[in-house]
Design a protein around this motif. Structure first.
Motif, PDB file in Angstrom:
ATOM      1  N   THR A 154       0.772  -1.148   0.149  1.00  0.00           N
ATOM      2  CA  THR A 154      -0.047   0.068  -0.023  1.00  0.00           C
ATOM      3  C   THR A 154       0.883   1.244   0.035  1.00  0.00           C
ATOM      4  OG1 THR A 154      -0.070  -0.119   2.401  1.00  0.00           O
ATOM      5  CG2 THR A 154      -1.972  -0.944   1.072  1.00  0.00           C
ATOM      6  N   ALA A 155       2.109   1.252   0.241  1.00  0.00           N
ATOM      7  CA  ALA A 155       3.114   2.135   0.192  1.00  0.00           C
ATOM      8  C   ALA A 155       2.696   3.475   1.244  1.00  0.00           C
ATOM      9  CB  ALA A 155       3.121   3.109  -1.210  1.00  0.00           C
ATOM     10  N   THR A 156       2.236   2.768   2.434  1.00  0.00           N
ATOM     11  CA  THR A 156       1.784   3.751   3.358  1.00  0.00           C
ATOM     12  C   THR A 156       3.055   4.325   3.973  1.00  0.00           C
ATOM     13  OG1 THR A 156       1.886   1.896   4.976  1.00  0.00           O
ATOM     14  CG2 THR A 156      -0.138   2.631   4.243  1.00  0.00           C
ATOM     15  N   VAL A 157       2.800   5.685   4.700  1.00  0.00           N
ATOM     16  CA  VAL A 157       4.105   6.346   5.269  1.00  0.00           C
ATOM     17  C   VAL A 157       3.946   6.604   6.782  1.00  0.00           C
ATOM     18  CG1 VAL A 157       5.181   8.736   5.185  1.00  0.00           C
ATOM     19  CG2 VAL A 157       4.312   7.439   3.004  1.00  0.00           C
ATOM     20  N   SER A 158       4.897   6.508   7.562  1.00  0.00           N
ATOM     21  CA  SER A 158       4.811   6.862   8.973  1.00  0.00           C
ATOM     22  C   SER A 158       4.580   8.199   9.101  1.00  0.00           C
ATOM     23  CB  SER A 158       5.806   6.232   9.612  1.00  0.00           C
ATOM     24  OG  SER A 158       5.702   6.402  11.156  1.00  0.00           O
ATOM     25  N   THR A 159       3.151   8.898   9.479  1.00  0.00           N
ATOM     26  CA  THR A 159       2.978  10.225   9.343  1.00  0.00           C
ATOM     27  C   THR A 159       2.628  10.726  10.630  1.00  0.00           C
ATOM     28  OG1 THR A 159       2.076   9.509   7.098  1.00  0.00           O
ATOM     29  CG2 THR A 159       1.425  11.649   8.224  1.00  0.00           C
ATOM     30  N   PRO A 160       3.308  11.912  10.717  1.00  0.00           N
ATOM     31  CA  PRO A 160       3.056  12.717  12.015  1.00  0.00           C
ATOM     32  C   PRO A 160       1.521  13.165  11.903  1.00  0.00           C
ATOM     33  CG  PRO A 160       5.264  13.344  11.454  1.00  0.00           C
ATOM     34  CD  PRO A 160       4.747  12.419  10.177  1.00  0.00           C
ATOM     35  N   LEU A 161       0.788  13.145  13.236  1.00  0.00           N
ATOM     36  CA  LEU A 161      -0.557  13.545  13.196  1.00  0.00           C
ATOM     37  C   LEU A 161      -0.711  14.624  14.251  1.00  0.00           C
ATOM     38  CD1 LEU A 161      -2.279  10.165  13.175  1.00  0.00           C
ATOM     39  CD2 LEU A 161      -2.233  11.518  11.213  1.00  0.00           C
ATOM     40  N   GLU A 162      -1.659  15.308  14.087  1.00  0.00           N
ATOM     41  CA  GLU A 162      -2.067  16.261  15.278  1.00  0.00           C
ATOM     42  C   GLU A 162      -3.073  15.281  16.102  1.00  0.00           C
ATOM     43  OE1 GLU A 162      -1.440  19.437  15.992  1.00  0.00           O
ATOM     44  OE2 GLU A 162      -0.805  20.149  14.010  1.00  0.00           O
ATOM     45  N   TRP A 163      -2.984  15.641  17.509  1.00  0.00           N
ATOM     46  CA  TRP A 163      -3.930  14.964  18.314  1.00  0.00           C
ATOM     47  C   TRP A 163      -5.329  14.888  17.841  1.00  0.00           C
ATOM     48  CZ3 TRP A 163      -2.289  10.982  21.146  1.00  0.00           C
ATOM     49  CH2 TRP A 163      -0.820  11.011  21.523  1.00  0.00           C
ATOM     50  N   ASP A 164      -5.938  16.079  17.471  1.00  0.00           N
ATOM     51  CA  ASP A 164      -7.483  16.112  17.062  1.00  0.00           C
ATOM     52  C   ASP A 164      -7.647  15.430  15.777  1.00  0.00           C
ATOM     53  OD1 ASP A 164      -6.477  17.889  15.243  1.00  0.00           O
ATOM     54  OD2 ASP A 164      -7.536  19.532  16.302  1.00  0.00           O
ATOM     55  N   GLU A 165      -6.754  14.899  15.321  1.00  0.00           N
ATOM     56  CA  GLU A 165      -6.873  13.988  14.010  1.00  0.00           C
ATOM     57  C   GLU A 165      -6.896  12.561  14.397  1.00  0.00           C
ATOM     58  OE1 GLU A 165      -4.605  15.326  10.107  1.00  0.00           O
ATOM     59  OE2 GLU A 165      -3.127  15.479  12.038  1.00  0.00           O
ATOM     60  N   LEU A 166      -6.523  12.312  15.523  1.00  0.00           N
ATOM     61  CA  LEU A 166      -6.476  10.686  15.910  1.00  0.00           C
ATOM     62  C   LEU A 166      -7.620   9.840  15.807  1.00  0.00           C
ATOM     63  CD1 LEU A 166      -4.794   8.472  17.140  1.00  0.00           C
ATOM     64  CD2 LEU A 166      -5.450   9.297  19.387  1.00  0.00           C
ATOM     65  N   GLU A 167      -8.890  10.280  16.015  1.00  0.00           N
ATOM     66  CA  GLU A 167      -9.976   9.598  16.247  1.00  0.00           C
ATOM     67  C   GLU A 167     -10.411   9.032  14.536  1.00  0.00           C
ATOM     68  OE1 GLU A 167     -14.642   9.881  17.526  1.00  0.00           O
ATOM     69  OE2 GLU A 167     -13.262  11.116  18.618  1.00  0.00           O
ATOM     70  N   ALA A 168     -10.227  10.086  13.633  1.00  0.00           N
ATOM     71  CA  ALA A 168     -10.664   9.903  12.571  1.00  0.00           C
ATOM     72  C   ALA A 168      -9.626   9.236  11.508  1.00  0.00           C
ATOM     73  CB  ALA A 168     -11.162  11.200  11.778  1.00  0.00           C
ATOM     74  N   ALA A 169      -8.189   9.180  12.038  1.00  0.00           N
ATOM     75  CA  ALA A 169      -7.219   8.838  11.350  1.00  0.00           C
ATOM     76  C   ALA A 169      -7.299   7.342  10.789  1.00  0.00           C
ATOM     77  CB  ALA A 169      -5.685   8.818  12.093  1.00  0.00           C
ATOM     78  N   ASN A 170      -6.931   7.126   9.567  1.00  0.00           N
ATOM     79  CA  ASN A 170      -6.792   5.822   8.984  1.00  0.00           C
ATOM     80  C   ASN A 170      -5.275   5.592   8.086  1.00  0.00           C
ATOM     81  OD1 ASN A 170      -6.770   3.504   7.284  1.00  0.00           O
ATOM     82  ND2 ASN A 170      -8.867   4.070   6.457  1.00  0.00           N
ATOM     83  N   PRO A 171      -4.621   4.556   8.856  1.00  0.00           N
ATOM     84  CA  PRO A 171      -3.197   4.846   8.361  1.00  0.00           C
ATOM     85  C   PRO A 171      -3.137   4.266   6.731  1.00  0.00           C
ATOM     86  CG  PRO A 171      -3.982   2.799   9.381  1.00  0.00           C
ATOM     87  CD  PRO A 171      -4.978   3.726   9.604  1.00  0.00           C
ATOM     88  N   LEU A 172      -4.057   3.699   6.175  1.00  0.00           N
ATOM     89  CA  LEU A 172      -4.279   3.615   4.613  1.00  0.00           C
ATOM     90  C   LEU A 172      -4.353   4.970   3.948  1.00  0.00           C
ATOM     91  CD1 LEU A 172      -6.234   0.169   4.467  1.00  0.00           C
ATOM     92  CD2 LEU A 172      -3.586   0.470   4.392  1.00  0.00           C
ATOM     93  N   ASP A 173      -4.844   6.207   4.668  1.00  0.00           N
ATOM     94  CA  ASP A 173      -4.986   7.268   3.997  1.00  0.00           C
ATOM     95  C   ASP A 173      -3.582   8.097   3.616  1.00  0.00           C
ATOM     96  OD1 ASP A 173      -7.469   6.762   3.828  1.00  0.00           O
ATOM     97  OD2 ASP A 173      -7.753   8.045   5.463  1.00  0.00           O
ATOM     98  N   GLN A 174      -2.497   7.547   4.626  1.00  0.00           N
ATOM     99  CA  GLN A 174      -1.139   8.274   4.506  1.00  0.00           C
ATOM    100  C   GLN A 174      -0.226   7.420   3.541  1.00  0.00           C
ATOM    101  OE1 GLN A 174      -1.884   7.975   8.220  1.00  0.00           O
ATOM    102  NE2 GLN A 174      -3.436   9.754   7.712  1.00  0.00           N
TER     103      GLN A 174
END
Length: 194
Positions: free
Chosen positions: A148-168
């Motif tokens: 999937t060529a995902t990237v280890s991506t820094p997030l804002e804490w307020d993004e955590l709940e909606a974050a999906n690792p496949l989106d980065q």
């Protein structure tokens, strides 16, 4: 890696996944990062890792230490704390063990600090061993060697709940940086102490 030429050299060598140490090269004996790897094991999922990250953030806030979160680029989440490089790696690892055990104490239904896989059950492992002197974790913005060529991506804490690792991915992260910016731009501004 100090500049663009170094990155190009890494690419030419076939390096895909950069995994830096938790200490600077001028003082390898005194880490300046405490790292917690929230590792979802068998029977767990990313949503559980997200919940464990929220518990970790609450703990760090209570003790007055800034934590920075990123996706691992796979199933888990990484939480970094910038430290003053005043303690050796044994002391920093001890601090990571203390964090993991406190997380387990607070949410034993969700988080485990058990090293042995057979003892973890269906819980998120707060992997304190990533604080060992010789351990590394995927660096921020490092692509992962996955289809999937995902990237280890820094997030804002307020993004955590909606974050999906496949989106980065390697295709989406450049646009994210251009529009959102780097959530870790202030990572080194206020180093904490253990």
């Amino acid at each position: 890696v100090e500049d663009a030429a170094d990155i190009i050299e890494q690419v030419q060598l076939g390096v895909l996944d950069l995994n830096p140490w938790n200490a600077r090269i001028d003082d390898l004996d005194h880490p300046d990062e405490l790292r917690i790897d929230l590792d979802p094991g068998p029977g767990t999922n990313y949503a559980m890792a997200q919940e464990a990250a929220s518990v970790t953030k609450q703990l760090l806030d209570e003790i007055g230490i800034a934590g920075f979160i990123k996706s691992s680029g796979n199933r888990g989440l990484h939480i970094y704390v910038r430290l003053q490089p005043t303690h050796d790696s044994v002391a920093v690892r001890s601090a990571a063990v203390a964090v993991a055990r406190e997380l387990e104490r607070r949410r034993s239904d969700l988080i485990t600090a058990s090293w042995w896989k057979e003892e973890r059950g269906e819980k998120v492992f707060a992997d304190f061993n990533q604080a060992n002197r010789d351990r590394t974790m995927a660096g921020a913005y490092s692509p992962r060697p996955l289809p999937t060529a995902t990237v280890s991506t820094p997030l804002e804490w307020d993004e955590l709940e909606a974050a999906n690792p496949l989106d980065q991915t390697i295709l989406t992260v450049p646009n994210r940086l251009a529009t959102v910016g780097d959530p870790w731009q202030n990572f080194g501004d206020q180093p904490g102490t253990i």
